[in-house]
Design an enzyme around this catalytic site. Sequence first.
Site, PDB file in Angstrom:
ATOM      1  N   ASP A 266       1.211   3.879  -4.251  1.00 20.62           N
ATOM      2  CA  ASP A 266       1.327   2.497  -3.790  1.00 20.62           C
ATOM      3  C   ASP A 266       0.837   2.457  -2.337  1.00 20.62           C
ATOM      4  O   ASP A 266       0.599   3.477  -1.699  1.00 20.62           O
ATOM      5  CB  ASP A 266       2.762   1.973  -3.935  1.00 20.62           C
ATOM      6  CG  ASP A 266       2.787   0.433  -3.972  1.00 20.62           C
ATOM      7  OD1 ASP A 266       1.759  -0.193  -3.615  1.00 20.62           O
ATOM      8  OD2 ASP A 266       3.812  -0.162  -4.340  1.00 20.62           O
TER       9      ASP A 266
HETATM   10  C1  BGC Z   1       2.795  -3.339  -3.839  1.00 17.18           C
HETATM   11  C2  BGC Z   1       2.063  -3.103  -5.140  1.00 17.18           C
HETATM   12  C3  BGC Z   1       0.652  -3.626  -5.045  1.00 17.18           C
HETATM   13  C4  BGC Z   1      -0.037  -2.982  -3.853  1.00 17.18           C
HETATM   14  C5  BGC Z   1      -1.489  -3.399  -3.683  1.00 17.18           C
HETATM   15  C6  BGC Z   1       2.000  -2.895  -2.635  1.00 17.18           C
HETATM   16  O1  BGC Z   1       2.596  -3.305  -1.449  1.00 17.18           O
HETATM   17  O2  BGC Z   1       4.035  -2.668  -3.890  1.00 17.18           O
HETATM   18  O3  BGC Z   1       2.749  -3.716  -6.200  1.00 17.18           O
HETATM   19  O4  BGC Z   1      -0.033  -3.384  -6.229  1.00 17.18           O
HETATM   20  O5  BGC Z   1       0.679  -3.333  -2.677  1.00 17.18           O
HETATM   21  O6  BGC Z   1      -1.626  -4.694  -3.292  1.00 17.18           O
END
Ligand code: BGC
Length: 720
Positions: A266
Site C-alpha cells: 500500500d
Molecule cells: C489506500 C489504498 C489505495 C492506495 C492508492 C492508500 O492510501 O490505503 O486503498 O489503493 O492508497 O491510492
Amino acid sequence: MKRQLNSYIQQMTLEEKIAQLLQLAVPFFEGTESAGQITGPMAAMGITDETVRNTGSVLGLAGAQEVINVQKAHLRSNRLGIPLLVMADIVHGYKTIFPVPLAIGCSWDMELAEKSAAIAAKEASVSGVHVTFAPMVDLVRDPRWGRVMESTGEDPYLNSQFARAFVRGFQGSDLTKETDRVAACVKHFAAYGAAEGGRDYNTVDLSERQLREFYLPAYQAALDEGCEMVMTSFNTVEGIPASGNKRLMRDLLREEWKFDGVIISDWGAVKELIPHGVAEDEAEAARKAIHAGVDIEMMTTCYMNHLADLVHSQSVDEALIDEAVLRILQLKEKLGLFDNPYRGADPEREQEVVFCEDHRAAARELATKSCVLLKNEAVLPLRPEQHMALIGPFAQSGDILGPWSWLGSKEKAVQLYDGLKTKLSTSQLTVASGCGIETETPEQWEEAWKAASEADVIILALGEDSDMSGEAGCRADIRLPEVQLRLIEKLKPLGKPMVAVLFNGRPLDLHGVYDQVDAVLEAWYPGSEGGAAIADLLFGDVQPSARLTMSFPYSVGQIPVYYNSFNTGRPKDALDAQVKYVSQYLDIPNEPLLPFGFGLSYTTFTYSDAAISADTMTLERPLHLTMKVTNTGKTAGEEVVQLYVRDLAGDVVRPVKELKDFRKIELQSGESQTVTFTLTEDQLRYYHADLQFASDAGAFTAFIGPNSRDTVELGFRLEK
Ligand code: BGC
C-alpha cells in the site's frame, strides 16, 4: 505472441530491474497535466529522470489522451521499450459512480455487483487504466473505522461472494482479449478491517483461527476467481507489519494459496516499516519487504535507493528481484501491453462510453437496491398529493458519491431535491437546508421551520459529509453531528410525519433519529444517480429490498457488535441464567439496534411450514431445508430469505449463527413461494484447534428467516 520475458530480464541492468518495482504518482511523468509539479514529500524522494524512464508503473493516471501521451513519452525514453502499467483506484465506479461498496453489499445482489464492476472497468479501460486497486474485501466489525464503507460488511461468506463478483466484473474471463476490462487488485492483505479501536492504521492482533475463519476467506475467494494482484495493508498482523510479513506473503499467499501474481505494497507502506519499529532505516525496510514478498513498492523509494547496494553486499539475492520483475512483466504481457501499449485507451470512445445513459441507468438501479429501509411507521411510500418539506444539509447536496469517487462529478450527481422534483409539482415541494453538516445559522433554522410548518410530511436529508468516513475518516462518536440531531428535536413539536434519509459511510448510532422520526431510509452514499433512486423508493415506484450487511450498534459502547459472535459460558438469555453474573451490560442491551440481514419492505412477508428433509445429515446425504414465504401485504416486494447454521458443540467454540446461504425472491401481493436450501457437510467445516478444516459430528441448528435475529429453528445431526 508469447514473448520471452526472461530475455528482457537478461538485457536489463540491475537499476532497470529495480525501477520496475517502483510505482510513482502522475506528476513524475512527462505528458501529464501535472507533470513536474513535484512538491512536498514527493520532492524529497530523490527521483531522477533516469528513474522515471525506467519505472514500471504509475498510479492515479486516467484519461485516454493523457495515458496515450504518457505511454508514448515513456516508450521513447525507456531503453528496452517496456510499457508502463497504469493503475488507479476505481473502486465503485469511474465517472459513473455506483453506491459505495457497503451499500452494494446491502443489495445481496451478485449480478448487479458484477455489472457495476464491469461498467467501472469499461469506463476505466477506455480511459487508459490497466489495473484497479479493488476490490477491497476487508471484513469489518467496527463502524468507527472510516473504511467500513469500502467493504461489503461483517460476514465472511457474503464478503467472499462479493469478492468473486467484483473480480469477475473487473476482469471478465480473458484480460488479453477483453480490452474493456481491467486487472483487479484485492486489498488490503490482511485483516486491515480489524484495527484496534476502529482507528485507521492501528494494530491488528488476531489468533490464527480468527484470521482464517473470518478475515482470510474473502481474499482467497478473490484469488480463486483469478484476481491478478494483491495489495498489502498498513497494519501489523501478530506484531509484524503486513508489508514486511513473510508469513502472510511468502508462506500463505505464495506457498499455501499458490498465488503467482503481483503483490504491491500500500502507499508508502514499505517505508512505514521504520515507524512501525521493525526496520532501522530504508535499507532495512527494503530488505525486509523484498524478502517478505512485496514486488512493487508504492510511492516510497526504499527499493530504488537501497536494493542495488543490498544485492552488492549479498544481503538480497538478485534472483528475488528477477522473480518480482518477471511477475510484473507477465502482467504487462497478459494485458497485451507489449503488443498494444495503449490497450483500450481511446479518446473518441471515451466520450461515448464514460457516464453514458446506460451506465447511469445501471447506477440508478443498483442504488435502489442498496438503500435500506430501517423503519416505517405507515408514512412511506409517500403519496403524490402530499405537500412536502425537504430539509437538511443533504437536501441539495452533490456530496453523495462517497469516498473513492475522485473521478466522479458532484455537480452532475442527481441531488435528492432534483429526484423528488420529478415526482411532484413544484408547488408541492419546499426545500430548506435547516443546518449545515456541523454548523447552523438562525436564518437556516427559520427557513426550515417555515417550510416544515406548511408541509404534510417532512423529509429530512441528513448525514456525514464524505470526509467523515473513508481512509483516515474515523470517528469515536458515530451519532449524527449535534446540529442535525437538534434539527430533528426542534421540528418534532410540529407533530408532522418525519422521514429521515441518511447519507453516510458507516452504521451510525441512531439515537436521536430512530426514536424520533417515523421512517428511516439508509441511503449510504448512493452515487451519481442517488437522488433519482431515493425518490423512486420514497414514492414506491421501486420497492425497497436491501438488507444490512453490518450491524447498527445500539451504542458505541458495544462495538464491536456483530451477529456471528460466540455464546460465552454465561449467555444472558439462557433459561437458567442468573440475574447478575451473566455476560451483559448493566446500562444497554447486548443486541445491536438493527441486526445483520435486517431491512424492511413496503409489504410484509410471513414465514411458515419450515421443514427439513431428514434429522440426520451424512457425508453422502445432504439436507434439504424448506420454508414457505408469503407476501401478505398489498404490494409486490422482494425478500432476502436467509439460512444460518450453528454447530452446538464444536472442537472450538462456534458462532451463534453463521450465514450459509440466501435467496432473493420477488413475490406479488398474496403470492407464496417455497424456498429450498441444500446443506452439505462441507458447509459445516471450519478451522479446528489444530487448524484442520473439518466438520464435527453431532448436533446443529439451522435457522431460516428474514434477518439474523428473527429466525425459525430446525435441528439436525451430522453423522460421520
Ligand atoms: C489506500 C489504498 C489505495 C492506495 C492508492 C492508500 O492510501 O490505503 O486503498 O489503493 O492508497 O491510492
